[in-house]
Enzyme design. Structure first.
Site, mmCIF file in Angstrom:
data_model
loop_
_atom_site.group_PDB
_atom_site.id
_atom_site.type_symbol
_atom_site.label_atom_id
_atom_site.label_comp_id
_atom_site.label_asym_id
_atom_site.label_seq_id
_atom_site.Cartn_x
_atom_site.Cartn_y
_atom_site.Cartn_z
ATOM 1 N N CYS A 184 0.816 -1.222 0.000
ATOM 2 C CA CYS A 184 0.000 0.000 0.000
ATOM 3 C C CYS A 184 0.848 1.270 0.000
ATOM 4 O O CYS A 184 0.540 2.240 -0.698
ATOM 5 C CB CYS A 184 -0.982 0.000 1.162
ATOM 6 N N ASP A 230 -7.605 5.322 -1.505
ATOM 7 C CA ASP A 230 -7.217 4.101 -0.798
ATOM 8 C C ASP A 230 -6.446 3.158 -1.728
ATOM 9 O O ASP A 230 -7.007 2.626 -2.695
ATOM 10 C CB ASP A 230 -8.466 3.397 -0.272
ATOM 11 N N HIS A 257 -5.528 0.220 -1.169
ATOM 12 C CA HIS A 257 -5.805 -1.195 -0.904
ATOM 13 C C HIS A 257 -6.818 -1.795 -1.873
ATOM 14 O O HIS A 257 -7.125 -2.999 -1.799
ATOM 15 C CB HIS A 257 -6.311 -1.371 0.538
#
Length: 558
Positions: A391, A515, A517
């Site tokens: 990440c 994000d 992820h």
């Protein structure tokens, strides 16, 4: 002002006028079919460029009047009939219009980018022209003039990408409607039905230039002249692309004429560069267009540069452009890397500016968002499995993409392995780190930015996620002054902050999060609807986690 005339000012222009020193110059804008005048840009009263500064602003942008920035009392600029004037006196924005010999004070509306692109969309016309000539100014002018005559004739045709719609620069304006329109006077807005749902700030239509060599009816016997004089040849090709505004209400039969005007204007700029090539060997070679829609201006700019010459050779010219268009002298705006990104050619292309269209946070504070363009990098891209460990690498790639899109670097976005190798080379990690699945944090992100890209960073450290609510002003100021995305790491997770909505009166705050992820495909609707890009409240951060924030600082350069 006549009742059918209305004046609007692009929101970015309002901000620019408020942040420049007292000066005056030319006001540029668009004249809509309904009589509305939209002011979008400015240029200096005495431009620094050795060519007409208007060549940098693609049609239909034109000079519409004058502007004045002053302190205190003022006298409105002298105007010609139908011209407008804008005056900023450090307190209020004043607008004027000359009608029938009389200068009248009038009102104006401020037009946001979103509202502007509800009226206009972008058209892109890639083309390639041979500009080879003898090495003389007269020969260059002849080559340019001949091409302009072709483009201003019915020989210039434009085909809409992926359709059979074929438009011609003629009185009728049409060769083949392709079943897309029932009436040649129908608005080109109908074209949007074939472009699909709007996925960005603006919608784009692509036309291809096609030169019809058989439009002439006269036949002549060929005449061959043999010239035995020695001469040198200036070999130049123009790898061009016109990017221009097209009002949605323009009749389809008039579109070809507008597109041809865009190429003709770029040919005038090509003539300037070819004459420079006669004097400067290092500038010789093919020319290429670099169209910019920079966040500091909010309007299109059209640049031509020698395609292969070193960027440093163009710095003096870029300074001339910055001064002529009254652009800031502390950031790139017209570098080759500032060009509008190419349209994605496949469904796997990295999405850009995925926050556009996201629902408001609900805080009702002052929103400060990343300036310019970034790419959304996340798990599983590039056919590389970094799920559960990559990440921070992906957040770093997003940060680097911002610096690339803003023209600060032409270095490619590094892979995970290249990031790991960099950290090993600077002595931060052991050699066994290369090829591993070990995490990195904000400190390592700062190391890579500085080592590989010469970009410094500022860091914010908080001992608990609950403390981030007290950083609202600091984060907002970063986006206003620096504009770059922020990497934040805490616990075992890393995210990218691309904006804040902060209410200083109540202390309420929300964070716009990108994000890394996410593991799915480049599907914007899923990314937004599922919250992979969206506003998050203070409870998004863990109260028992220590957080480090890496705030990249933009270099001072043009």
């Amino acid at each position: 002002m006549k009742s059918q005339k209305q004046l609007s000012v692009l929101s970015q222009l309002c901000q620019r006028l408020k942040h420049i020193e007292p000066t005056e110059g030319v006001l540029h804008g668009l004249c809509s079919t309904d009589g509305t005048i939209v002011a979008v840009g400015i240029s200096a009263k005495s431009p620094s460029t050795k060519h007409d500064v208007a060549l940098l602003l693609p049609p239909p942008i034109m000079a519409i009047g004058k502007f004045l920035v002053c302190k205190g009392d003022f006298k409105h600029p002298e105007l010609e009939d139908e011209e407008v004037a804008i005056v900023w006196d450090q307190q209020d924005l004043h607008t004027f219009f000359k009608d029938g010999g009389t200068v009248l004070s009038t009102t104006c509306s401020v037009l946001s980018e979103i509202d502007f692109f509800d009226r206009y969309f972008l058209v892109r016309v890639p083309y390639n022209l041979d500009l080879t000539s003898k090495d003389s100014a007269a020969s260059i002018k002849k080559v340019i003039t001949n091409l302009k005559e072709i483009l201003e004739s019915p020989a210039a045709c434009f085909r809409l990408q992926n359709t059979t719609l074929l438009l011609q620069n003629s009185e009728d304006g049409i060769l083949n409607l392709g079943g897309l329109f029932s009436d040649v006077d129908e608005a080109i807005e109908e074209i949007l039905k074939g472009l699909g749902k709007k996925k960005a700030l603006y919608q784009t239509a692509v036309f291809k230039l096609m030169l019809n060599r058989s439009v002439g009816r006269d036949s002549y016997a060929p005449v061959v002249r043999v010239d035995n004089r020695k001469t040198n040849i200036l070999v130049t090709h123009l790898n061009g692309e016109v990017v221009m505004y097209l009002e949605k209400s323009v009749p389809v039969c008039n579109v070809a004429k507008h597109l041809a005007e865009g190429i003709v204007q770029q040919l005038d700029l090509a003539e300037y560069w070819m004459n420079r090539q006669l004097q400067e060997d290092k500038l010789q070679g093919s020319l290429a267009t670099f169209n910019s829609l920079h966040y500091t201006t909010g309007h299109l700019m059209s640049l031509l540069y020698p395609d292969k010459c070193d960027e440093t050779l163009l710095e003096s010219y870029r300074k001339e452009v910055h001064k002529s268009l009254i652009l800031p002298l502390d950031r790139p705006v017209v570098r080759r890397l500032n060009k509008i990104p190419a349209l994605p050619d496949n469904k796997h292309a990295v999405l850009t500016n995925t926050h556009i269209g996201v629902k408001p946070s609900g805080v009702d504070g002052e929103v400060s968002i990343v300036l310019g363009t970034y790419g959304y990098h996340h798990y599983m891209q590039d056919r590389f499995d970094d799920n559960k460990w990559g990440c921070a690498y992906r957040s770093l790639q997003t940060l680097i993409s911002w610096f690339r899109y803003q023209g600060y670097t032409d270095k490619p976005i590094p892979t995970h392995r290249e990031i790991q190798k960099c950290l090993v080379n600077i002595g931060d990690k052991p050699s066994s780190f290369i090829g591993s699945t070990q995490w990195i944090g904000s400190t390592e992100v700062g190391f890579v930015l500085e080592s590989m890209f010469n970009i410094t960073s500022r860091f914010i450290n908080v001992s608990s996620g609950a403390e981030l609510v007290y950083k609202g002003r600091e984060l907002a100021m970063h986006f206003k002054l620096q504009g770059s995305p922020i990497m934040i790491g805490g616990g075992v997770l890393a995210h990218t902050i691309i904006g804040v909505d902060f209410n200083p009166e109540t202390g309420d705050i929300s964070y716009l999060i990108l994000d890394p992820h996410y593991t799915g495909s480049e599907d914007l609707s899923t990314i937004q609807s599922k919250g992979w890009c969206g506003w998050k409240g203070p409870d998004f951060w863990k109260t028992d986690a220590y957080y480090n924030l890496c705030l990249p600082q933009r270099p001072i350069c043009i």
